[in-house]
Scaffold this motif. Structure first.
Motif, PDB file in Angstrom:
ATOM      1  N   ARG A  11       0.738  -1.304   0.030  1.00 46.86           N
ATOM      2  CA  ARG A  11       0.268   0.005  -0.089  1.00 46.86           C
ATOM      3  C   ARG A  11       1.130   1.331   0.020  1.00 46.86           C
ATOM      4  N   PHE A  12       1.813   1.199   0.730  1.00 47.52           N
ATOM      5  CA  PHE A  12       2.784   2.341   0.836  1.00 47.52           C
ATOM      6  C   PHE A  12       3.478   2.577  -0.689  1.00 47.52           C
ATOM      7  N   VAL A  13       3.783   1.636  -1.362  1.00 41.25           N
ATOM      8  CA  VAL A  13       4.753   1.793  -2.577  1.00 41.25           C
ATOM      9  C   VAL A  13       3.408   2.246  -3.764  1.00 41.25           C
ATOM     10  N   GLU A  14       2.359   1.979  -3.390  1.00 38.82           N
ATOM     11  CA  GLU A  14       1.298   2.173  -4.245  1.00 38.82           C
ATOM     12  C   GLU A  14       0.801   3.880  -4.057  1.00 38.82           C
ATOM     13  N   GLY A  15       1.110   4.180  -2.766  1.00 40.72           N
ATOM     14  CA  GLY A  15       1.062   5.383  -2.457  1.00 40.72           C
ATOM     15  C   GLY A  15       1.996   6.371  -3.145  1.00 40.72           C
ATOM     16  N   LEU A  16       3.412   6.053  -3.033  1.00 42.77           N
ATOM     17  CA  LEU A  16       4.358   6.528  -4.116  1.00 42.77           C
ATOM     18  C   LEU A  16       3.904   6.615  -5.433  1.00 42.77           C
ATOM     19  N   GLU A  17       3.462   5.735  -5.847  1.00 41.09           N
ATOM     20  CA  GLU A  17       3.078   5.645  -7.346  1.00 41.09           C
ATOM     21  C   GLU A  17       2.015   6.748  -7.638  1.00 41.09           C
ATOM     22  N   LEU A  18       1.125   6.838  -6.585  1.00 38.26           N
ATOM     23  CA  LEU A  18       0.224   7.829  -6.778  1.00 38.26           C
ATOM     24  C   LEU A  18       0.684   9.470  -6.868  1.00 38.26           C
ATOM     25  N   TRP A  19       1.703   9.634  -6.095  1.00 39.78           N
ATOM     26  CA  TRP A  19       2.555  10.976  -6.211  1.00 39.78           C
ATOM     27  C   TRP A  19       3.436  11.199  -7.594  1.00 39.78           C
ATOM     28  N   VAL A  20       3.776   9.901  -7.937  1.00 39.31           N
ATOM     29  CA  VAL A  20       4.354  10.004  -9.316  1.00 39.31           C
ATOM     30  C   VAL A  20       3.256  10.314 -10.623  1.00 39.31           C
ATOM     31  N   ILE A  21       2.238   9.691 -10.413  1.00 40.68           N
ATOM     32  CA  ILE A  21       1.031  10.045 -11.372  1.00 40.68           C
ATOM     33  C   ILE A  21       0.669  11.582 -11.295  1.00 40.68           C
ATOM     34  N   LEU A  22       0.512  11.968 -10.164  1.00 41.69           N
ATOM     35  CA  LEU A  22       0.209  13.589 -10.275  1.00 41.69           C
ATOM     36  C   LEU A  22       1.166  14.227 -11.152  1.00 41.69           C
ATOM     37  N   MET A  23       2.328  14.056 -11.066  1.00 43.31           N
ATOM     38  CA  MET A  23       3.448  14.530 -12.221  1.00 43.31           C
ATOM     39  C   MET A  23       3.205  14.421 -13.320  1.00 43.31           C
ATOM     40  N   LEU A  24       2.697  13.424 -13.638  1.00 44.26           N
ATOM     41  CA  LEU A  24       2.198  12.967 -15.124  1.00 44.26           C
ATOM     42  C   LEU A  24       0.643  13.513 -15.703  1.00 44.26           C
ATOM     43  N   SER A  25      -0.192  13.954 -14.560  1.00 45.63           N
ATOM     44  CA  SER A  25      -1.542  14.177 -14.998  1.00 45.63           C
ATOM     45  C   SER A  25      -1.868  15.424 -15.071  1.00 45.63           C
ATOM     46  N   CYS A  26      -3.004  15.897 -15.127  1.00 46.57           N
ATOM     47  CA  CYS A  26      -3.704  17.244 -15.123  1.00 46.57           C
ATOM     48  C   CYS A  26      -4.300  17.590 -13.796  1.00 46.57           C
ATOM     49  N   ASN A  27      -4.447  16.891 -12.918  1.00 44.84           N
ATOM     50  CA  ASN A  27      -5.168  16.997 -11.897  1.00 44.84           C
ATOM     51  C   ASN A  27      -4.758  18.130 -10.969  1.00 44.84           C
ATOM     52  N   TRP A  28      -3.357  18.102 -10.835  1.00 46.51           N
ATOM     53  CA  TRP A  28      -3.037  19.459 -10.202  1.00 46.51           C
ATOM     54  C   TRP A  28      -1.907  20.392 -10.866  1.00 46.51           C
ATOM     55  N   SER A  29      -0.884  19.590 -11.419  1.00 48.21           N
ATOM     56  CA  SER A  29      -0.049  20.192 -12.207  1.00 48.21           C
ATOM     57  C   SER A  29      -0.463  21.396 -13.130  1.00 48.21           C
ATOM     58  N   PHE A  30      -1.607  21.079 -14.009  1.00 46.42           N
ATOM     59  CA  PHE A  30      -2.050  21.672 -15.098  1.00 46.42           C
ATOM     60  C   PHE A  30      -3.539  22.494 -14.572  1.00 46.42           C
ATOM     61  N   GLU A  31      -4.208  22.068 -13.421  1.00 46.63           N
ATOM     62  CA  GLU A  31      -5.374  22.471 -13.051  1.00 46.63           C
ATOM     63  C   GLU A  31      -5.232  23.742 -12.065  1.00 46.63           C
ATOM     64  N   SER A  32      -4.146  23.604 -11.204  1.00 41.21           N
ATOM     65  CA  SER A  32      -3.750  24.844 -10.376  1.00 41.21           C
ATOM     66  C   SER A  32      -3.071  25.849 -11.263  1.00 41.21           C
ATOM     67  N   ARG A  33      -3.018  26.864 -10.669  1.00 42.96           N
ATOM     68  CA  ARG A  33      -2.262  28.136 -11.656  1.00 42.96           C
ATOM     69  C   ARG A  33      -0.819  28.349 -11.302  1.00 42.96           C
ATOM     70  N   ARG A  34      -0.402  27.616 -10.438  1.00 42.56           N
ATOM     71  CA  ARG A  34       0.742  27.552  -9.963  1.00 42.56           C
ATOM     72  C   ARG A  34       2.062  27.794 -11.078  1.00 42.56           C
ATOM     73  N   TYR A  35       1.794  26.884 -12.155  1.00 45.10           N
ATOM     74  CA  TYR A  35       2.980  26.890 -13.027  1.00 45.10           C
ATOM     75  C   TYR A  35       2.816  27.232 -14.121  1.00 45.10           C
ATOM     76  N   PHE A  36       1.500  27.216 -14.874  1.00 41.73           N
ATOM     77  CA  PHE A  36       0.996  27.696 -15.916  1.00 41.73           C
ATOM     78  C   PHE A  36      -0.090  28.838 -16.246  1.00 41.73           C
ATOM     79  N   GLY A  37      -0.278  29.304 -14.987  1.00 45.55           N
ATOM     80  CA  GLY A  37      -1.445  30.559 -15.029  1.00 45.55           C
ATOM     81  C   GLY A  37      -2.687  29.990 -15.681  1.00 45.55           C
ATOM     82  N   GLU A  38      -3.413  30.836 -16.250  1.00 46.39           N
ATOM     83  CA  GLU A  38      -4.599  30.625 -16.671  1.00 46.39           C
ATOM     84  C   GLU A  38      -4.600  29.380 -18.119  1.00 46.39           C
TER      85      GLU A  38
END
Length: 336
Positions: free
Chosen positions: A288-315
Motif C-alpha cells: 500500500r505504501f509503494v502504491e502511495g508513492l506511485e500516486l505521487w508520481v502519477i500526479l506529476m504526469l496528470s492534469c489533476n494538479w500540475s495543470f489545473e492549479s495556476r501555480r505553473y502555467f497560470g490560466e
C-alpha cells in the motif's frame, strides 16, 4: 536586451507510463473550507496565494484514502512547504537560513514558537501531526525535514552567487530540497500504517523509494521551469543544468528530461514488481505504501494538479495540457 520566443514541447508521452486511474478524495469540499479558514487565521498566506497554489487539490489527489483529520494535517503541511518555498526563493542566503531555522525550531519545540505567524502555524501543525503519527514515522519525518531545510538554505547560497551547479551535485541536493521525502512520510499517516526502520534500510525497497523521489522532483522541474525563469530563478532547475552540462538547447533539454523520466519510471516499476517479502505482518502495508508513492508520481504526469492549479502555467494550464506546447518568451539573463 532582445526578447526571443521559443515554442517548447513538453514530454508528451509520460501518461503512457501511468496505468492507474486518478482519484480525488471525496472530502475535497470540506477540506477547501477548513484549509482556507486555517490559512487566513494563521496569517502567513493570502487567499490569493492559496487559490494560486491550491494545496487542497494536491492533498486530495495524492492522499485519496485519508480521513478528515489526517487530510487536514497533510494539507496544512503542504501549505507550510509552499509558503517556505516561495519565501526562501525570494530571500538571500542569510535570510533564507533564518527562515529555515524558524521552521525547524518550531517543529522541534512546538510549545514555544516564536512570535511570527509562520512559526505559530508550524507549531500548530507539529502538535497535531505528532499526535497522529507513529513514533518511527515521526522520527523519519524530522530527519527528512532537517535535510530538506539544510538543502534549501544551500540553494539560496548558490542563487546569491548566480551559480548553476554541476549535474551530479545538483541531483544529490535536489533529492533533498524537493521535500518529497517529508511528503512521502505522510503516506503512512494517511494509511494508518507503521513501517519499521528495517524496511527503509532494505536495498530493494530503497530502489523503489529513491526512484519515486527522483521522479517527483524531475517531473516538478519539467513543469515549473517556465515559472522559475520568469521570476529569475531558472538557474536551479534540471532543464538549465542539462543545458549547461550537455551543452543542449532548451528543447533538447526537455526531451532529455522526458527520456530520463521514462528510464527512472521503468526502474520504479521493476522494483515494485520484485519487492521482497518482509513477513506477513508487513507485506500488505509495504504494498500500500509503494502504491502511495506511485500516486505521487502519477500526479506529476496528470492534469489533476500540475495543470489545473495556476501555480505553473497560470490560466493557460488546460490549453498546455491539451497541446503539451508552451510559447516561451524570455530574456537570456533570466536563465542565470
Amino acid at each position: 536586451m532582445a526578447v526571443s520566443a521559443l515554442e517548447i514541447h513538453l514530454p508528451s508521452d509520460l501518461m503512457d507510463y501511468c496505468p492507474l486511474p486518478i482519484f480525488i478524495n471525496q472530502r475535497h469540499r470540506w477540506l477547501k473550507e477548513q484549509s482556507t479558514l486555517w490559512i487566513l487565521e494563521q496569517g502567513f498566506m493570502t487567499l490569493q496565494d492559496q487559490e494560486l497554489w491550491d494545496g487542497e487539490l494536491l492533498a486530495n489527489v495524492v492522499h485519496p484514502h485519508a480521513d478528515n483529520e489526517e487530510l487536514k494535517i497533510i494539507c496544512d503541511f503542504f501549505n507550510l512547504l509552499m509558503a517556505a518555498d516561495d519565501l526562501t526563493d525570494s530571500q538571500g542566503a542569510r535570510n533564507a537560513q533564518m527562515t529555515c531555522d524558524v521552521f525547524l525550531g518550531s517543529l522541534r519545540h512546538p510549545s514555544t514558537p516564536s512570535s511570527s505567524n509562520f512559526s505559530r502555524a508550524v507549531a500548530d501543525f507539529a502538535k497535531r501531526y505528532k499526535l497522529r503519527a507513529s513514533s518511527s514515522a515521526h522520527a523519519r519525518f524530522m530527519t527528512h525535514i532537517e535535510s530538506y531545510l539544510s538543502a534549501v538554505a544551500s540553494q539560496a547560497t548558490l542563487r546569491d552567487n548566480q551559480v548553476t551547479p554541476a549535474l551530479e551535485p545538483f541531483v544529490i541536493q535536489r533529492r533533498e530540497n524537493c521535500s518529497m521525502k517529508t511528503c512521502y512520510d505522510l503516506i503512512e499517516l494517511e494509511l494508518g500504517i507503521d513501517l519499521p526502520d528495517k524496511i527503509y534500510d532494505d536495498p530493494e525497497f530503497l530502489v523503489a523509494y529513491e526512484a519515486a523521489v527522483d521522479l517527483a522532483w524531475l517531473g516538478n522541474d519539467i513543469y515549473s521551469f517556465f515559472k522559475e525563469v520568469e521570476h529569475g530563478q531558472g538557474g536551479y532547475n534540471v532543464i538549465t543544468v542539462y543545458m549547461a552540462h550537455f551543452r543542449m538547447g532548451m528543447q533538447e533539454a526537455f526531451d532529455h528530461a522526458g527520456a530520463e523520466f521514462r528510464r527512472i519510471w521503468d526502474r520504479f516499476q521493476a522494483a515494485k514488481a520484485s519487492m521482497p517479502s518482509f513477513g506477513e505482518e508487513h507485506d500488505n502495508d509495504v504494498r500500500r505504501f509503494v502504491e502511495g508513492l506511485e500516486l505521487w508520481v502519477i500526479l506529476m504526469l496528470s492534469c489533476n494538479w500540475s495543470f489545473e492549479s495556476r501555480r505553473y502555467f497560470g490560466e493557460q494550464g488546460r490549453e498546455i495540457m491539451a497541446t503539451h506546447t508552451v510559447l516561451f518568451e524570455t530574456k537570456a539573463k533570466n536563465l542565470a
